[in-house]
Every structure is written in structure tokens, then in C-alpha cells.
Scaffold this active site. Sequence first.
Site, mmCIF file in Angstrom:
data_model
loop_
_atom_site.group_PDB
_atom_site.id
_atom_site.type_symbol
_atom_site.label_atom_id
_atom_site.label_comp_id
_atom_site.label_asym_id
_atom_site.label_seq_id
_atom_site.Cartn_x
_atom_site.Cartn_y
_atom_site.Cartn_z
ATOM 1 N N ARG A 30 29.032 55.063 40.850
ATOM 2 C CA ARG A 30 29.296 54.229 42.030
ATOM 3 C C ARG A 30 29.509 55.119 43.251
ATOM 4 N NH1 ARG A 30 34.357 50.445 41.217
ATOM 5 N NH2 ARG A 30 32.954 49.369 39.788
ATOM 6 N N ARG A 57 40.483 53.091 46.506
ATOM 7 C CA ARG A 57 39.027 52.955 46.325
ATOM 8 C C ARG A 57 38.330 52.820 47.673
ATOM 9 N NH1 ARG A 57 37.788 50.619 41.082
ATOM 10 N NH2 ARG A 57 39.267 51.494 39.614
ATOM 11 N N LYS A 69 44.271 51.165 40.128
ATOM 12 C CA LYS A 69 43.406 51.172 41.315
ATOM 13 C C LYS A 69 44.140 50.590 42.525
ATOM 14 C CE LYS A 69 40.501 48.410 39.032
ATOM 15 N NZ LYS A 69 39.443 47.463 38.669
ATOM 16 N N LYS A 94 43.250 49.040 46.639
ATOM 17 C CA LYS A 94 42.134 48.635 47.504
ATOM 18 C C LYS A 94 42.606 48.230 48.894
ATOM 19 C CE LYS A 94 39.345 47.250 43.573
ATOM 20 N NZ LYS A 94 38.605 46.167 42.888
ATOM 21 N N CYS A 107 28.895 38.910 39.764
ATOM 22 C CA CYS A 107 29.164 40.288 39.311
ATOM 23 C C CYS A 107 28.072 40.760 38.359
ATOM 24 C CB CYS A 107 30.524 40.351 38.633
ATOM 25 S SG CYS A 107 30.473 39.678 36.961
ATOM 26 N N CYS A 129 28.124 45.964 31.677
ATOM 27 C CA CYS A 129 29.584 45.951 31.805
ATOM 28 C C CYS A 129 30.256 45.814 30.444
ATOM 29 C CB CYS A 129 30.032 44.804 32.715
ATOM 30 S SG CYS A 129 31.837 44.727 32.784
ATOM 31 N N CYS A 170 33.566 37.543 33.310
ATOM 32 C CA CYS A 170 34.864 37.600 32.622
ATOM 33 C C CYS A 170 35.950 37.375 33.667
ATOM 34 C CB CYS A 170 35.044 38.939 31.892
ATOM 35 S SG CYS A 170 35.735 40.262 32.906
ATOM 36 N N CYS A 184 35.477 40.526 39.491
ATOM 37 C CA CYS A 184 34.809 41.498 40.359
ATOM 38 C C CYS A 184 34.042 40.872 41.524
ATOM 39 C CB CYS A 184 33.889 42.380 39.529
ATOM 40 S SG CYS A 184 34.799 43.370 38.331
HETATM 41 FE FE1 SRM Z 1 35.332 45.411 39.151
HETATM 42 C C1 SRM Z 1 36.252 46.651 36.171
HETATM 43 C C2 SRM Z 1 32.148 46.151 38.490
HETATM 44 C C3 SRM Z 1 34.608 44.892 42.392
HETATM 45 C C4 SRM Z 1 38.316 43.762 39.548
HETATM 46 N N1 SRM Z 1 34.395 46.313 37.606
HETATM 47 C C5 SRM Z 1 34.970 46.805 36.466
HETATM 48 C C6 SRM Z 1 33.963 47.600 35.623
HETATM 49 C C7 SRM Z 1 34.063 49.015 36.041
HETATM 50 C C8 SRM Z 1 34.090 47.423 34.097
HETATM 51 C C9 SRM Z 1 34.933 48.385 33.330
HETATM 52 O O1 SRM Z 1 36.094 48.660 33.718
HETATM 53 O O2 SRM Z 1 34.468 48.824 32.277
HETATM 54 C C10 SRM Z 1 32.674 46.904 36.107
HETATM 55 C C11 SRM Z 1 31.394 47.749 36.015
HETATM 56 C C12 SRM Z 1 30.273 46.916 35.491
HETATM 57 C C13 SRM Z 1 28.944 47.515 35.677
HETATM 58 O O3 SRM Z 1 28.238 47.690 34.652
HETATM 59 O O4 SRM Z 1 28.549 47.773 36.802
HETATM 60 C C14 SRM Z 1 33.082 46.443 37.491
HETATM 61 N N2 SRM Z 1 33.716 45.621 40.242
HETATM 62 C C15 SRM Z 1 32.464 45.839 39.780
HETATM 63 C C16 SRM Z 1 31.426 45.647 40.861
HETATM 64 C C17 SRM Z 1 30.228 46.557 40.739
HETATM 65 C C18 SRM Z 1 30.997 44.176 40.825
HETATM 66 C C19 SRM Z 1 29.783 43.793 41.614
HETATM 67 O O5 SRM Z 1 29.095 42.912 41.090
HETATM 68 O O6 SRM Z 1 29.547 44.286 42.697
HETATM 69 C C20 SRM Z 1 32.298 45.876 42.120
HETATM 70 C C21 SRM Z 1 32.356 47.299 42.585
HETATM 71 C C22 SRM Z 1 33.069 47.420 43.900
HETATM 72 C C23 SRM Z 1 33.084 48.787 44.509
HETATM 73 O O7 SRM Z 1 32.068 49.213 45.091
HETATM 74 O O8 SRM Z 1 34.137 49.428 44.471
HETATM 75 C C24 SRM Z 1 33.662 45.446 41.573
HETATM 76 N N3 SRM Z 1 36.330 44.577 40.694
HETATM 77 C C25 SRM Z 1 35.799 44.346 41.928
HETATM 78 C C26 SRM Z 1 36.623 43.431 42.660
HETATM 79 C C27 SRM Z 1 36.330 42.874 44.045
HETATM 80 C C28 SRM Z 1 36.999 43.625 45.147
HETATM 81 O O9 SRM Z 1 37.591 44.686 44.924
HETATM 82 O O10 SRM Z 1 36.944 43.151 46.271
HETATM 83 C C29 SRM Z 1 37.682 43.097 41.826
HETATM 84 C C30 SRM Z 1 38.793 42.064 42.140
HETATM 85 C C31 SRM Z 1 39.827 42.591 43.077
HETATM 86 C C32 SRM Z 1 40.860 43.362 42.331
HETATM 87 O O11 SRM Z 1 40.712 44.565 42.209
HETATM 88 O O12 SRM Z 1 41.802 42.743 41.833
HETATM 89 C C33 SRM Z 1 37.495 43.832 40.596
HETATM 90 N N4 SRM Z 1 37.044 45.285 38.025
HETATM 91 C C34 SRM Z 1 38.127 44.506 38.337
HETATM 92 C C35 SRM Z 1 39.064 44.546 37.238
HETATM 93 C C36 SRM Z 1 40.430 43.813 37.163
HETATM 94 C C37 SRM Z 1 41.493 44.641 37.804
HETATM 95 C C38 SRM Z 1 42.861 44.097 37.555
HETATM 96 O O13 SRM Z 1 43.731 44.291 38.408
HETATM 97 O O14 SRM Z 1 43.126 43.509 36.495
HETATM 98 C C39 SRM Z 1 38.480 45.382 36.246
HETATM 99 C C40 SRM Z 1 39.079 45.757 34.889
HETATM 100 C C41 SRM Z 1 40.137 46.804 34.981
HETATM 101 O O15 SRM Z 1 40.325 47.455 36.003
HETATM 102 O O16 SRM Z 1 40.820 46.963 33.972
HETATM 103 C C42 SRM Z 1 37.215 45.809 36.775
HETATM 104 FE FE1 SF4 Z 2 32.377 43.066 34.230
HETATM 105 FE FE2 SF4 Z 2 34.153 41.129 34.295
HETATM 106 FE FE3 SF4 Z 2 33.816 42.700 36.416
HETATM 107 FE FE4 SF4 Z 2 31.975 40.955 35.806
HETATM 108 S S1 SF4 Z 2 34.083 40.463 36.376
HETATM 109 S S2 SF4 Z 2 31.594 43.136 36.313
HETATM 110 S S3 SF4 Z 2 32.031 40.923 33.607
HETATM 111 S S4 SF4 Z 2 34.592 43.347 34.464
#
Ligand code: SRM
Ligand code: SF4
Length: 567
Positions: free
Chosen positions: A76, A145, A215, A217, A436, A442, A481, A485
Site C-alpha cells: 500500500r 496512517r 492504527k 487515522k 472494499c 483479504c 466483513c 474498510c
Molecule cells: Fe481496512 C484491515 C483494506 C480502509 C478498517 N483493511 C484491512 C486489511 C489490511 C486486512 C487485514 O488486516 O488482513 C485489508 C486488506 C485487503 C486487501 O487484500 O487489500 C484492508 N482498508 C483496506 C482498504 C484497501 C479498503 C479499500 O477497499 O480501499 C483501505 C485502505 C486505506 C488506506 O489506503 O490506508 C482500508 N480499513 C479502512 C477503513 C476506512 C478508513 O480508514 O477511512 C477502515 C475503517 C475505519 C477504521 O479504521 O476504523 C478500515 N481494516 C479496518 C479494520 C478494523 C480496524 C478496527 O479498529 O477494528 C481492519 C482489521 C484490523 O485492523 O484488525 C482492517
Molecule cells: Fe477485508 Fe473486511 Fe476490510 Fe473488506 S472490510 S477489505 S473484507 S477487512
Amino acid sequence: MTEEVKRSKAEFLKEGSRQLRGPIAEDLRSAEPSFSGDSEGLLKFHGVYQEDDRDLRKAKNPDGTPKGKTFIMMARTRIPGGRVTAEQFLTHLDLCEKYANGTLRITTRQGYQFHGIPKGDLKSLIRGINDSLLTTLGACGDVNRNVMACPAPYKNNPVRDEMGKLARETAEAFKPRSTAYFDIWLRDENGEETLASEFKPVEEPLYGTVYLPRKFKIAFALPEDNCVDIYANDLGFLAIVENDRIIGYNVLVGGGMGTTPSAAKTFPAVAKRMAFITPDQVIPVAEAIIKVQRDNGNREDRKVARMKYVIANWGLEKFKATVEEYYGKPLAEPHPADVTNVDDHLGWHEQGDGKLFLGINIDCGRIQDVGDKRIKTGLRKVVEKYRMEIRNTAQQSMILCDIDPADKADIARILAEHGILPAEDLLPIRRLSMACVAFPTCGLSITDSERVYPQVMAGLEAELERHGLANERITMHMTGCPNGCARPYTPDIGIVGKAVGKYTIFLGGNLTGSRIAYKYKDMVPLEDLAKELSPAFEKFKAERANGESFGDFCLRVGSVALGGLVE
Ligand code: SRM
Ligand code: SF4
């Protein structure tokens, strides 16, 4: 006697990692197709995830034995405010073709992701990104981030200039200082690894040896244009503008989407309005807030380690008082201004200096060629020819900047020839929606999101047309899920993967993302999503108040009146 503080495994890993090195360099040199567990955890700080192709998990060898996981890496790029040059964009396209799966993906936080990178190509890919003067460092991991900011390239606009500059300075201020990234990925061959015996720690003034509990943000927005979903961030700065100048920022704290439905202690939250500060206070106040989370966030249980849980446990008053202690001065109450609207920045716009910008909708942010939709080739042709600056939006789309009005027709023609639709041909719901990544890369996905988005969106569009609501500004965010994201708990419609092929539908959020939606229906099969929303659309059409949005209507009448679950 002081109570012993329990810490999760991740905390010990960070602490013993020689500032984020661990065994990564060693693992990189090995011929194994995957990294060891310790490297896997630390790689995130370097912007890399070890994934496996989930479609191939059940694959068998010719003799019938299970093939085992097919490892592929995700990387990323961290792009503050989503700003990239033409060269950086073209380099990313080249790199995705050379070292990844041939697609480049704009993320929901204005970054880029590469998928399907073989381990052996990871280093070349990361070097390529760095050669283009971008980095993956700090794109993931327990640090600050990517910092988001509205990407609209309006010129001669001091408000946007100042806010964009501050967002970039904020990103710079909270970068990890460890030299591990340079040592592992960028030093000359043979000098690539600082051997354990040679390792000399550098000062990591903010993060120390254990970095943050989780993390973190940050986002910057304007009240009339909250295109970055400021309320979903740990820390949001909402610019308060008077007489065309930013007089200061409202500080919003504790947003976050992640939740585990089976764990009642977890929940999605929108940020709370905490204070008003002047522009010069932004970085020091952000630093104080990050330090409060650093020192008080839960380091035993990562499920409840985000800052939203500190605020939920303490209450906003105690949280603010603690921030004031760290900052050393009291902070003013928030200014009454709040978010009022969102601009998707799609279509043609005058940018204020005689030039134009063009926002292009990219479904799910995936830049690729499929059938007659040759998005990657079309964008490459335009950018190679005109070399314009590019900006990624927080809705997984992109903006081409600095276009001479004389070139408008040619650019529109090239895009049309490659099946890239103009924004005015798209219904508002498609322009405002996102999904997402989920399957197949993922590791946390429960079910599909991006792969079924075309089907889901087509179903919603048809249903809205049927009810005469096609032109309503309705947002839909979908995830595979509950981690959230694509920020699915705050728009008008949220669709969240619950089981294979089954989803929970949320209603009652809004375009500006300022409140959490309620659960409307659960375990809805993929093919029934549009059908299950139909009664809500019908009632909205018949009973809405004048000018009322779909989300506001759903909130007012409640789930039961719409035929949904009891709240
Ligand atoms: Fe996310 C984890 C993809 C924005 C909340 N996110 C992941 C992972 C890395 C899966 C993993 O941990 O194994 C995903 C990678 C999948 C893949 O194959 O690409 C993933 N997140 C993404 C992206 C690529 C989604 C997208 O469709 O664009 C976004 C990348 C953003 C970036 O450039 O930095 C992405 N993730 C977000 C957001 C939205 C935001 O930040 O505005 C959220 C919700 C806001 C937040 O952080 O609460 C988000 N991602 C999560 C979470 C839940 C965090 C939590 O507090 O519980 C996880 C899981 C974790 O961290 O344990 C996660
Ligand atoms: Fe993966 Fe869940 Fe984030 Fe979608 S919302 S990219 S399924 S961790």
C-alpha cells in the site's frame, strides 16, 4: 505494589523488533514463498501484508493432496491528500504490471494498493515506488496512517491550499523515524541489512519502542465538503472558514468503524466534537492526542485498542482534560460549524486558474482493463499524453488536474473510446458508493464485496429507477466483513458481509457520515439485497418530507416502520 500490565503478543513483537526490523531481511533472502510469522506482523509497518489467494485455498496437487496456501503480497502506497504526479501514477501502473496482478487499486483513504505480488518481487516493487518519490512506510501498522484531505484542486484558493499543506505537514510530522525501511528495502545489495550486532537505534520520539497500541487515522475536511468522511477517523480537523480564511479547526476525536458483532465490547463510532483550535495548534494538539492514545490505549486486547475505546471508557470530558495536560494549555469549546455536505468532485470543473479538472468514477477504485472497459489503458493514454497531476478521492475515484480547456474534447474522446463513462451518465448512487476489496486477497473477508459490487449496484440502480428515485443522492458502502474498510456504518445504506453470500443491511446513516446507521435486515442473501431494500424505497417515495434525504427519512421512521428488524 504496582499492578502488572498485561500486554498482547503484538506488543512484545514490536518491542523486540530492533525498530521494525525483526527477521524481515533474512526472510526476504530465503527461497520460501512466504515470510515467517514475526515478519508478517512487522511488514505491516512497511506497508506490506502477506496474503494468500483465498480462491485457491482448496486447490489440490495432481496426487490429490492439498496444495497449501498460495502466498501473495499486498503493498500500500501512502499518499497524503491523494496527490500524485503523472510520473508517479504511470510508475505505479508500470509496477502493477511488472510485479503485481496487473491492476492498481485506489483505496478508501486516497492511497494505492498492489495485489498479488510474489514475495520474490516485493523488494523491486517497493524500490520502484520509492524511486518515484512515494513510500509504503507507515501505510499500515500501529502508527499514524495516510492523512486524508479533500483532493479537489481548486487554484487561487487559500483555504484549500492552506488545509492541504497542513495535512501534508501533519503526515510528515508523525512518520516513524526508524531507518529499518531504508535498510531493508532501499540500501544497496549486500548492505541491505543492518546486522543485529551493528544495529544502533535512532530516536523514535513519538512512538518509542512499542509504537501505538493500534492504527491511528487523521483527516482534514471542510464543512460544506466532507468528502473524506472525517467522522470515521481517530482524529479529524474540520476547517472553520470566515471571510475566505481558515480561522481554525474543530477537533473531532474517536471515530472508527471496526467491530466484531460477536464481541459486545466492540462497536463502530463516529468521532466526537472536542475542541476548537487555531491552525498553528494543529500539529502540537495532534501530537498531544496521539500521545494520550499511545499511553492509555489498550495494549492487552487489540480488539479494543483504538482511541474510540479510551474515549468511551473515560468520557469526552476526561479525555479532553488529559489532552490539555499533555498539550499544556486549555482548549476552547468547538465552533458551532459542522459538516453540511459532500462533493464527489466527479465530472468537469473549472479549477480557478483558467484550467479544468475532471473527476472520473472508478468502480471500487480498481484500475484495470476488463472487456470493453479498458480503464487502465485509457487512463494511461491520457496521462502519458497530457502529463497532468492526479488526485485520488476518498471514494476510490480519481481527478485529472490542470487540463487546458482546448484539450477537453480530446481527453473526453480518449476516455470514451476506452469505455470510461462520463460522470453525468452515472446515477448519483454509483458516484457516491464504494466497496472494499474482500475476496480473493483479504485474509479477513467473510464474503465477497468488490467482486459482487457490479451486480449489487446494478440491482440498486434498477430498484431506484423503478421507484422513480434514480436521481436521489443516496450513498451505499459495502464490505465483505464487519471491519468496515469502506466505512459502511455511516452512509444512507450500508451492506456488510455476515456469512458466505449473506449480508447485514444498515439504514439511517447519511451522506455526510456524521451518525451511525441502524441494523435494518440481517443475513440477506446477495441476490435479495435490492429486493429487501425495495419497501424502504417505496415508503420513502410516498412519505418523505419536503427535501428529506433517504437516510434522514429512514432515521425518522425507524426500522420497524420500514419492515426491518426491531432496533
Ligand atoms: Fe481496512 C484491515 C483494506 C480502509 C478498517 N483493511 C484491512 C486489511 C489490511 C486486512 C487485514 O488486516 O488482513 C485489508 C486488506 C485487503 C486487501 O487484500 O487489500 C484492508 N482498508 C483496506 C482498504 C484497501 C479498503 C479499500 O477497499 O480501499 C483501505 C485502505 C486505506 C488506506 O489506503 O490506508 C482500508 N480499513 C479502512 C477503513 C476506512 C478508513 O480508514 O477511512 C477502515 C475503517 C475505519 C477504521 O479504521 O476504523 C478500515 N481494516 C479496518 C479494520 C478494523 C480496524 C478496527 O479498529 O477494528 C481492519 C482489521 C484490523 O485492523 O484488525 C482492517
Ligand atoms: Fe477485508 Fe473486511 Fe476490510 Fe473488506 S472490510 S477489505 S473484507 S477487512
